[in-house]
Scaffold this motif. Structure first.
Motif, PDB file in Angstrom:
ATOM      1  N   ARG A  42     -57.248 -64.910  41.231  1.00  0.00           N
ATOM      2  CA  ARG A  42     -56.889 -64.473  42.578  1.00  0.00           C
ATOM      3  C   ARG A  42     -56.595 -62.989  42.521  1.00  0.00           C
ATOM      4  NH1 ARG A  42     -58.969 -68.311  43.526  1.00  0.00           N
ATOM      5  NH2 ARG A  42     -58.472 -70.077  44.878  1.00  0.00           N
ATOM      6  N   ALA A  43     -57.284 -62.224  43.378  1.00  0.00           N
ATOM      7  CA  ALA A  43     -57.102 -60.763  43.444  1.00  0.00           C
ATOM      8  C   ALA A  43     -57.282 -60.133  42.061  1.00  0.00           C
ATOM      9  CB  ALA A  43     -55.744 -60.411  44.041  1.00  0.00           C
ATOM     10  N   GLY A  44     -58.215 -60.647  41.307  1.00  0.00           N
ATOM     11  CA  GLY A  44     -58.508 -60.102  39.986  1.00  0.00           C
ATOM     12  C   GLY A  44     -57.579 -60.556  38.888  1.00  0.00           C
ATOM     13  N   GLU A  45     -56.557 -61.342  39.208  1.00  0.00           N
ATOM     14  CA  GLU A  45     -55.594 -61.792  38.203  1.00  0.00           C
ATOM     15  C   GLU A  45     -55.967 -63.186  37.702  1.00  0.00           C
ATOM     16  OE1 GLU A  45     -50.813 -62.716  37.637  1.00  0.00           O
ATOM     17  OE2 GLU A  45     -51.602 -62.051  39.570  1.00  0.00           O
ATOM     18  N   TRP A  46     -56.086 -63.328  36.377  1.00  0.00           N
ATOM     19  CA  TRP A  46     -56.391 -64.601  35.749  1.00  0.00           C
ATOM     20  C   TRP A  46     -55.096 -65.332  35.407  1.00  0.00           C
ATOM     21  CZ3 TRP A  46     -61.130 -66.785  33.753  1.00  0.00           C
ATOM     22  CH2 TRP A  46     -62.274 -66.073  34.134  1.00  0.00           C
ATOM     23  N   THR A  47     -55.025 -66.612  35.742  1.00  0.00           N
ATOM     24  CA  THR A  47     -53.913 -67.461  35.349  1.00  0.00           C
ATOM     25  C   THR A  47     -54.471 -68.814  34.923  1.00  0.00           C
ATOM     26  OG1 THR A  47     -53.591 -68.300  37.605  1.00  0.00           O
ATOM     27  CG2 THR A  47     -52.285 -66.373  36.936  1.00  0.00           C
ATOM     28  N   ILE A  48     -53.646 -69.597  34.243  1.00  0.00           N
ATOM     29  CA  ILE A  48     -53.963 -70.992  33.956  1.00  0.00           C
ATOM     30  C   ILE A  48     -53.054 -71.831  34.838  1.00  0.00           C
ATOM     31  CG2 ILE A  48     -54.001 -72.829  32.228  1.00  0.00           C
ATOM     32  CD1 ILE A  48     -54.334 -70.633  30.105  1.00  0.00           C
ATOM     33  N   GLN A  49     -53.645 -72.739  35.607  1.00  0.00           N
ATOM     34  CA  GLN A  49     -52.868 -73.585  36.491  1.00  0.00           C
ATOM     35  C   GLN A  49     -53.296 -75.041  36.326  1.00  0.00           C
ATOM     36  OE1 GLN A  49     -52.533 -72.203  40.539  1.00  0.00           O
ATOM     37  NE2 GLN A  49     -52.191 -70.078  39.938  1.00  0.00           N
ATOM     38  N   ILE A  50     -52.592 -75.920  36.990  1.00  0.00           N
ATOM     39  CA  ILE A  50     -52.885 -77.348  36.946  1.00  0.00           C
ATOM     40  C   ILE A  50     -53.323 -77.795  38.330  1.00  0.00           C
ATOM     41  CG2 ILE A  50     -51.922 -79.650  36.580  1.00  0.00           C
ATOM     42  CD1 ILE A  50     -50.033 -78.388  34.521  1.00  0.00           C
ATOM     43  N   HIS A  51     -54.548 -78.304  38.401  1.00  0.00           N
ATOM     44  CA  HIS A  51     -55.095 -78.762  39.675  1.00  0.00           C
ATOM     45  C   HIS A  51     -54.700 -80.230  39.868  1.00  0.00           C
ATOM     46  CE1 HIS A  51     -58.412 -80.052  42.490  1.00  0.00           C
ATOM     47  NE2 HIS A  51     -57.907 -78.986  43.093  1.00  0.00           N
ATOM     48  N   ASP A  52     -53.847 -80.469  40.844  1.00  0.00           N
ATOM     49  CA  ASP A  52     -53.325 -81.799  41.113  1.00  0.00           C
ATOM     50  C   ASP A  52     -54.176 -82.449  42.183  1.00  0.00           C
ATOM     51  OD1 ASP A  52     -51.905 -84.072  41.659  1.00  0.00           O
ATOM     52  OD2 ASP A  52     -50.048 -83.057  42.260  1.00  0.00           O
ATOM     53  N   ASP A  53     -55.097 -83.302  41.740  1.00  0.00           N
ATOM     54  CA  ASP A  53     -56.004 -83.968  42.665  1.00  0.00           C
ATOM     55  C   ASP A  53     -55.406 -85.273  43.183  1.00  0.00           C
ATOM     56  OD1 ASP A  53     -58.476 -83.738  43.968  1.00  0.00           O
ATOM     57  OD2 ASP A  53     -59.408 -85.193  42.634  1.00  0.00           O
ATOM     58  N   HIS A  54     -54.247 -85.644  42.629  1.00  0.00           N
ATOM     59  CA  HIS A  54     -53.563 -86.847  43.091  1.00  0.00           C
ATOM     60  C   HIS A  54     -52.822 -86.575  44.396  1.00  0.00           C
ATOM     61  CE1 HIS A  54     -51.780 -90.789  42.775  1.00  0.00           C
ATOM     62  NE2 HIS A  54     -50.547 -90.307  42.766  1.00  0.00           N
ATOM     63  N   ALA A  55     -52.451 -85.317  44.590  1.00  0.00           N
ATOM     64  CA  ALA A  55     -51.789 -84.932  45.838  1.00  0.00           C
ATOM     65  C   ALA A  55     -52.804 -84.945  46.981  1.00  0.00           C
ATOM     66  CB  ALA A  55     -51.180 -83.544  45.701  1.00  0.00           C
ATOM     67  N   ALA A  56     -52.326 -85.128  48.180  1.00  0.00           N
ATOM     68  CA  ALA A  56     -53.188 -85.129  49.359  1.00  0.00           C
ATOM     69  C   ALA A  56     -52.619 -84.157  50.401  1.00  0.00           C
ATOM     70  CB  ALA A  56     -53.304 -86.531  49.945  1.00  0.00           C
ATOM     71  N   PRO A  57     -53.296 -83.018  50.618  1.00  0.00           N
ATOM     72  CA  PRO A  57     -54.529 -82.579  49.948  1.00  0.00           C
ATOM     73  C   PRO A  57     -54.249 -82.058  48.535  1.00  0.00           C
ATOM     74  CG  PRO A  57     -53.756 -80.883  51.434  1.00  0.00           C
ATOM     75  CD  PRO A  57     -52.836 -82.057  51.628  1.00  0.00           C
ATOM     76  N   SER A  58     -55.329 -81.821  47.774  1.00  0.00           N
ATOM     77  CA  SER A  58     -55.191 -81.310  46.417  1.00  0.00           C
ATOM     78  C   SER A  58     -54.514 -79.944  46.427  1.00  0.00           C
ATOM     79  CB  SER A  58     -56.566 -81.195  45.758  1.00  0.00           C
ATOM     80  OG  SER A  58     -57.195 -82.452  45.697  1.00  0.00           O
ATOM     81  N   VAL A  59     -53.745 -79.685  45.358  1.00  0.00           N
ATOM     82  CA  VAL A  59     -53.031 -78.410  45.257  1.00  0.00           C
ATOM     83  C   VAL A  59     -53.119 -77.902  43.823  1.00  0.00           C
ATOM     84  CG1 VAL A  59     -51.411 -78.929  47.120  1.00  0.00           C
ATOM     85  CG2 VAL A  59     -50.827 -79.560  44.758  1.00  0.00           C
ATOM     86  N   TRP A  60     -52.847 -76.624  43.629  1.00  0.00           N
ATOM     87  CA  TRP A  60     -52.688 -76.024  42.315  1.00  0.00           C
ATOM     88  C   TRP A  60     -51.195 -75.904  42.013  1.00  0.00           C
ATOM     89  CZ3 TRP A  60     -56.598 -74.897  38.971  1.00  0.00           C
ATOM     90  CH2 TRP A  60     -57.900 -74.835  39.481  1.00  0.00           C
ATOM     91  N   ARG A  61     -50.827 -76.178  40.751  1.00  0.00           N
ATOM     92  CA  ARG A  61     -49.429 -76.097  40.356  1.00  0.00           C
ATOM     93  C   ARG A  61     -49.276 -75.187  39.141  1.00  0.00           C
ATOM     94  NH1 ARG A  61     -46.500 -79.893  43.057  1.00  0.00           N
ATOM     95  NH2 ARG A  61     -47.630 -81.686  43.914  1.00  0.00           N
TER      96      ARG A  61
END
Length: 277
Positions: A42-61
């Motif tokens: 995002r905006a050129g910044e790299w991060t490691i996140q967890i994509h929670d597909d169990h949530a509705a709607p899906s979110v990044w954590r």
């Protein structure tokens, strides 16, 4: 008690994720459903996140605010088969396994390179690197290519770090995560990517696991990673160094989790195949 024999890698090339998926705030304990670890840009910044597909709607954590809880529903018995000696656990003993295919009551952990920012920025793919493990028992992430193939270890706490793993862009992968004892585990992981201008992006994080029903997720939130780990500046193995498995080239295959008795059938199948050559 079921016997551990998860045989096939699940690799799924597919459409990228929605660029407008939100980022969740606050702490979360994920103990069932589908989640993926992956880089995000995002905006050129790299991060490691967890994509929670169990949530509705899906979110990044954020990994610091997320505990992956592996309940006792994930317990399996180590088979009496020398091919699984790499697990570091005695045959007949019990381990906690997050398998390649989703099981009811077990969090289903994978990784992906499908974030639109990653697709727009990375070249052929990224390198995910295990940089260290802190916990009460061994940790192994492995796959097998088929009934006649030997297990292929991707990451193992019994081996020296760093342990780089090449992952092609726009892929979604599941393998087997094996934890040798209940308790809190912290896994230091990093992502590196070669950018179009020749520079290298790098980012690190710590994944938090609470293994076993008796392990309080609060202990995982409060644990501090203290194992020395190599710098994130390690170059990715784009020219074949380290473990470079072409994950995106395999396609989608089914995974199998068997019960006792199938081990004998596997050996018979292997023997017949060898005799017919």
């Amino acid at each position: 008690m079921r016997t551990l024999l998860a045989l096939l890698l699940v690799v799924s090339p597919g459409p990228s994720l929605d660029p407008d998926q939100p980022s969740a705030s606050g702490r979360a304990v994920l103990e069932t459903g589908h989640v993926d670890i992956g880089p995000r840009v995002r905006a050129g910044e790299w991060t490691i996140q967890i994509h929670d597909d169990h949530a509705a709607p899906s979110v990044w954590r954020e990994p610091a605010d997320t505990v992956l809880r592996v309940l006792d529903t994930a317990e399996l018995v180590v088979p009496d088969d020398e091919n699984y000696a790499f697990l570091g656990a005695a045959a007949g003993s019990t381990v906690h396994v997050v398998p390649q295919t989703e099981r009811p009551g077990v969090v289903w952990i994978g990784w992906n390179t499908q974030d639109p920012g990653v697709l727009a920025t990375a070249g052929r793919g990224i390198t995910m690197t295990l940089r260290g493990v802190q916990g009460p028992g061994p940790v192994t992430v492995f796959l097998q290519s088929g009934n006649l193939g030997a297990p292929q270890v991707l990451w193992s706490s019994a081996r020296p770090v760093p342990q780089p793993l090449w992952v092609e862009r726009n892929t979604h992968t599941h393998a087997n995560w094996v934890f040798g004892a209940p308790g809190v585990y912290l896994l230091a992981v990093g992502v590196t990517a070669e950018l179009p201008d020749g520079s290298t992006a790098a980012t690190d994080t710590v994944l938090r696991f609470a293994v076993g029903d008796a392990t309080d997720p609060a202990a995982a939130f409060g644990a501090a990673y203290s194992v020395p780990s190599p710098s994130a500046s390690v170059s990715p193995p784009l020219s074949g160094t380290g473990y470079a498995f072409p994950l995106g080239a395999i396609g989608v295959v089914a995974a199998v989790l068997t019960i006792g008795g199938v081990l004998l059938q596997q050996r018979r199948t292997r023997r017949r195949a060898e005799e017919s050559r």
